[in-house]
Design a protein around this motif. Structure first.
Motif, PDB file in Angstrom:
ATOM      1  N   PRO A 381      22.160   8.445 -12.882  1.00 46.12           N
ATOM      2  CA  PRO A 381      22.743   6.958 -12.233  1.00 46.12           C
ATOM      3  C   PRO A 381      23.395   7.400 -10.881  1.00 46.12           C
ATOM      4  CG  PRO A 381      22.857   7.119 -14.700  1.00 46.12           C
ATOM      5  CD  PRO A 381      22.408   8.568 -14.382  1.00 46.12           C
ATOM      6  N   PRO A 382      23.512   6.517 -10.175  1.00 46.08           N
ATOM      7  CA  PRO A 382      24.497   6.683  -8.827  1.00 46.08           C
ATOM      8  C   PRO A 382      25.797   6.926  -9.036  1.00 46.08           C
ATOM      9  CG  PRO A 382      22.823   4.896  -8.497  1.00 46.08           C
ATOM     10  CD  PRO A 382      22.720   5.101 -10.077  1.00 46.08           C
ATOM     11  N   GLU A 383      26.416   6.213 -10.059  1.00 46.79           N
ATOM     12  CA  GLU A 383      27.827   6.556 -10.473  1.00 46.79           C
ATOM     13  C   GLU A 383      28.147   7.608 -11.090  1.00 46.79           C
ATOM     14  OE1 GLU A 383      25.638   4.060 -13.863  1.00 46.79           O
ATOM     15  OE2 GLU A 383      25.744   4.186 -11.809  1.00 46.79           O
ATOM     16  N   GLU A 384      27.075   8.452 -11.603  1.00 48.41           N
ATOM     17  CA  GLU A 384      27.435   9.688 -12.025  1.00 48.41           C
ATOM     18  C   GLU A 384      27.256  10.795 -11.215  1.00 48.41           C
ATOM     19  OE1 GLU A 384      25.237   9.813 -15.846  1.00 48.41           O
ATOM     20  OE2 GLU A 384      26.620   8.305 -16.856  1.00 48.41           O
ATOM     21  N   GLN A 385      26.374  10.722 -10.072  1.00 47.18           N
ATOM     22  CA  GLN A 385      25.811  11.854  -9.171  1.00 47.18           C
ATOM     23  C   GLN A 385      26.829  12.384  -8.600  1.00 47.18           C
ATOM     24  OE1 GLN A 385      22.942  10.500  -6.434  1.00 47.18           O
ATOM     25  NE2 GLN A 385      21.718   9.587  -7.964  1.00 47.18           N
ATOM     26  N   GLU A 386      28.067  11.965  -8.233  1.00 46.43           N
ATOM     27  CA  GLU A 386      29.159  12.742  -7.691  1.00 46.43           C
ATOM     28  C   GLU A 386      29.607  13.903  -8.622  1.00 46.43           C
ATOM     29  OE1 GLU A 386      33.047   9.704  -8.271  1.00 46.43           O
ATOM     30  OE2 GLU A 386      32.072  10.131  -6.329  1.00 46.43           O
ATOM     31  N   ARG A 387      29.570  13.696  -9.936  1.00 52.57           N
ATOM     32  CA  ARG A 387      30.270  14.396 -10.930  1.00 52.57           C
ATOM     33  C   ARG A 387      29.019  15.439 -11.553  1.00 52.57           C
ATOM     34  NH1 ARG A 387      33.062  11.567 -15.456  1.00 52.57           N
ATOM     35  NH2 ARG A 387      33.687  13.510 -15.782  1.00 52.57           N
ATOM     36  N   VAL A 388      28.043  15.411 -10.997  1.00 52.47           N
ATOM     37  CA  VAL A 388      26.709  16.255 -11.542  1.00 52.47           C
ATOM     38  C   VAL A 388      27.286  17.725 -11.678  1.00 52.47           C
ATOM     39  CG1 VAL A 388      24.431  17.343 -11.224  1.00 52.47           C
ATOM     40  CG2 VAL A 388      24.922  14.817 -11.007  1.00 52.47           C
TER      41      VAL A 388
END
Length: 446
Positions: A381-388
Motif C-alpha cells: 500500500p502507498p502508506e507503507e512504501q516509505e518504510r519498506v
C-alpha cells in the motif's frame, strides 16, 4: 544542573549583547566627535584675517607714501586701499574674530585705529602731492598696528599649531579607542556567534539523540514482536514434535519419526537463518562486511539464483529475460549480489500466489545494469512504501506469511556497499517490481 547552565548561558549572552550595543554607540559617538573636530578651522580663519589686515595696512601706508611723492598719482587707488583697510578692521571687530582679538589684547587697539582712520578720512582722500603731514600721521597710525598684527599673527600661528597638535592627539586617541571598540565588537560577535552555534549544535544533538532513542525504541518493539512470533512458533513446533516422539516411545513408525525429524530440521534451519540475518544487520552497521569485487558473468549470476530458488520451490514458474545491450560481465562482488537477488526472488515467491509466475529481467543503461524481479502478489500500500527498507518492518498484508522484516533492509545496505541502489514500484493487490542497479565498473566504494 541543566537549568542553571542555561541560565548562566542566557546571562552571559545578554551581557555580551548589551556590551556589543554600548561599544557600537561609543564608537559612533567618537567618530562623530572626530568628524566635528576635523571641521573646526577657527585658527586658520583668524590667521588669514590677521594676515590680510596686516597686508591691507602695509598697502595703504605704501600707497599714501607714493601718493604724496608722485605728482600725477590717481586718487582712486588711494580710495580703494583706504576702504579695504576699513573693511579688514571691521572684519576683525565682529563676531568670533572680535572675541579672538580680545583674547590677544588687540580689540581696543583695532577700535582706536579704526576711529583714527575715519577721523582722517577726508584728509586721506583729499591728499595731494607733497602733503607730508597727512602721510606722516597715517604712517604713525598704521606702523604700530602693523607690528601688533605681526605679533598677533605669530601668536595665532602658535595657537593654531598647539590646537592642531591637540586635535591630532584627540583624533589619534579617538581612532585608537574606535579600533579597540571594533576589536572588542569582533570578539563579542565571535563569542555570540560561537554561543549561538553551540546552542544550535546542542539542540541538534538533543534532537538527534531523541530521534535515535525513538528509532531504538521502535526497533526494540519490532524485534520483540519478531522474537515473540518468529522464534516462538518454530520452537513450539519443535517442542510438539519431540513430545509426540517421547510419548510414542518405540511404537512410532519409522516414516512418522522421519517426518517429524524433517519438520524439526526445517524449523531449526529457519531459526538459523533468522539468527544469521540478525547478525548480518549488526555486521553491516559495524562495517564488518566488505565487498570483494571481481569479474561476474551476468547471465550465470541470474541463472544460478533462479535455479537455486527453483530447487527450493519446484512448484513455482520463473521466466528470465536479458536485454541485448547487457554486457556479458560486470565488476562486482558476486556473493553479495547473489545475496540480494536471493532475497528478492524469495520475497517474490513468498508474497505471490502459487499459480502466478515470477519474472526476472535485465537491462543496461548509462553504464549500469538493472536487474528487476516482478511478482503478481499482494503488493505494498502507498502508506507503507516509505518504510519498506526499514529494519524489522512488515506490512499489514503479510499477516500469516513467514518473514523477519530484515531481508530488504540488508539488501538495501548491501546494494549501496556495491555502489548500486535498490528500488521498487508496487501497487496493492497487483504486484511489485524490485530493481537492483549495479555499475558495470567497480566504483571503489566500501
Amino acid at each position: 544542573m541543566t537549568r542553571r547552565s542555561d541560565l548562566v548561558a542566557y546571562i552571559v549572552a545578554g551581557t555580551a549583547s548589551v556590551a556589543f550595543v554600548l561599544l557600537l554607540v561609543f564608537s559612533l559617538a567618537r567618530l562623530l566627535d572626530t568628524e566635528a573636530e576635523l571641521r573646526r578651522n577657527e585658527g586658520d580663519n583668524m590667521l588669514w584675517a590677521i594676515s590680510r589686515t596686516q597686508s591691507a595696512a602695509l598697502l595703504l601706508d605704501a600707497e599714501v607714501s607714493r601718493h604724496v611723492g608722485t605728482i600725477s598719482r590717481k586718487a582712486a587707488e588711494l580710495d580703494k586701499r583706504y576702504n579695504v583697510m576699513l573693511s579688514r578692521l571691521n572684519l576683525l571687530s565682529e563676531g568670533p574674530q572680535r572675541r579672538y582679538m580680545r583674547e590677544l589684547g588687540l580689540d581696543g587697539e583695532l577700535e582706536k585705529v579704526a576711529g583714527a582712520l575715519r577721523a582722517l578720512e577726508a584728509q586721506i582722500l583729499e591728499m595731494s602731492y607733497g602733503d607730508a603731514q597727512t602721510a606722516s600721521a597715517v604712517h604713525d597710525l598704521l606702523q604700530p598696528l602693523i607690528e601688533d598684527l605681526g605679533r598677533a599673527g605669530n601668536q595665532s600661528m602658535v595657537r593654531q599649531w598647539e590646537a592642531t597638535g591637540a586635535r591630532l592627539d584627540n583624533q589619534r586617541a579617538a581612532i585608537v579607542q574606535v579600533i579597540i571598540s571594533i576589536a572588542a565588537i569582533i570578539v563579542l560577535g565571535a563569542f555570540l556567534s560561537f554561543t549561538m552555534l553551540r546552542a544550535m549544535a546542542e539542540q541538534q544533538r538533543i534532537r538527534l539523540s531523541l530521534l535515535r532513542e525513538r528509532e531504538t525504541a521502535e526497533i526494540y518493539r519490532s524485534f520483540v514482536a519478531l522474537v515473540s512470533h518468529q522464534f516462538r512458533t518454530p520452537l513450539a513446533v519443535i517442542d510438539s514434535a519431540m513430545q509426540r516422539v517421547l510419548r510414542s516411545g518405540n511404537q512410532m513408525p519409522t516414516d512418522e519419526i522421519r517426518q517429524r525429524a524433517s519438520q524439526v530440521r526445517y524449523e531449526v534451519r529457519g531459526l538459523t537463518s533468522l539468527l544469521e540475518a540478525t547478525l548480518d544487520v549488526v555486521r553491516l552497521e559495524e562495517r564488518q562486511v566488505t565487498a570483494r569485487p571481481g569479474n561476474c558473468h551476468v547471465e550465470d549470476l541470474i541463472q544460478r539464483v533462479v535455479a537455486r530458488q527453483s530447487e527450493e520451490t519446484p512448484e513455482r514458474a520463473f521466466s528470465l529475460e536479458i536485454g541485448n545491450k547487457v554486457p556479458q560481465s560486470i565488476e562486482t562482488d558476486r556473493l553479495l549480489a547473489e545475496q540480494i537477488l536471493d532475497n528478492l526472488l524469495s520475497n517474490a515467491v513468498k508474497y505471490s500466489p502459487v499459480t502466478e509466475p515470477v519474472s526476472v529481467s535485465v537491462r543496461a543503461q548509462n553504464r549500469s545494469i538493472f536487474i528487476s524481479v516482478h511478482d503478481r502478489g499482494v503488493g505494498i500500500p502507498p502508506e507503507e512504501q516509505e518504510r519498506v527498507f526499514s529494519r524489522f518492518f512488515r506490512g499489514h498484508g503479510t499477516a500469516g506469511i513467514p518473514g523477519t522484516g530484515i531481508g530488504l533492509n540488508i539488501s538495501s545496505q548491501v546494494a549501496r556497499l556495491l555502489g548500486g541502489e535498490l528500488s521498487f514500484e508496487s501497487q496493492a493487490g497487483i504486484g511489485s517490481a524490485f530493481t537492483l542497479k549495479l555499475p558495470e565498473k567497480w566504483p571503489g566504494v566500501q
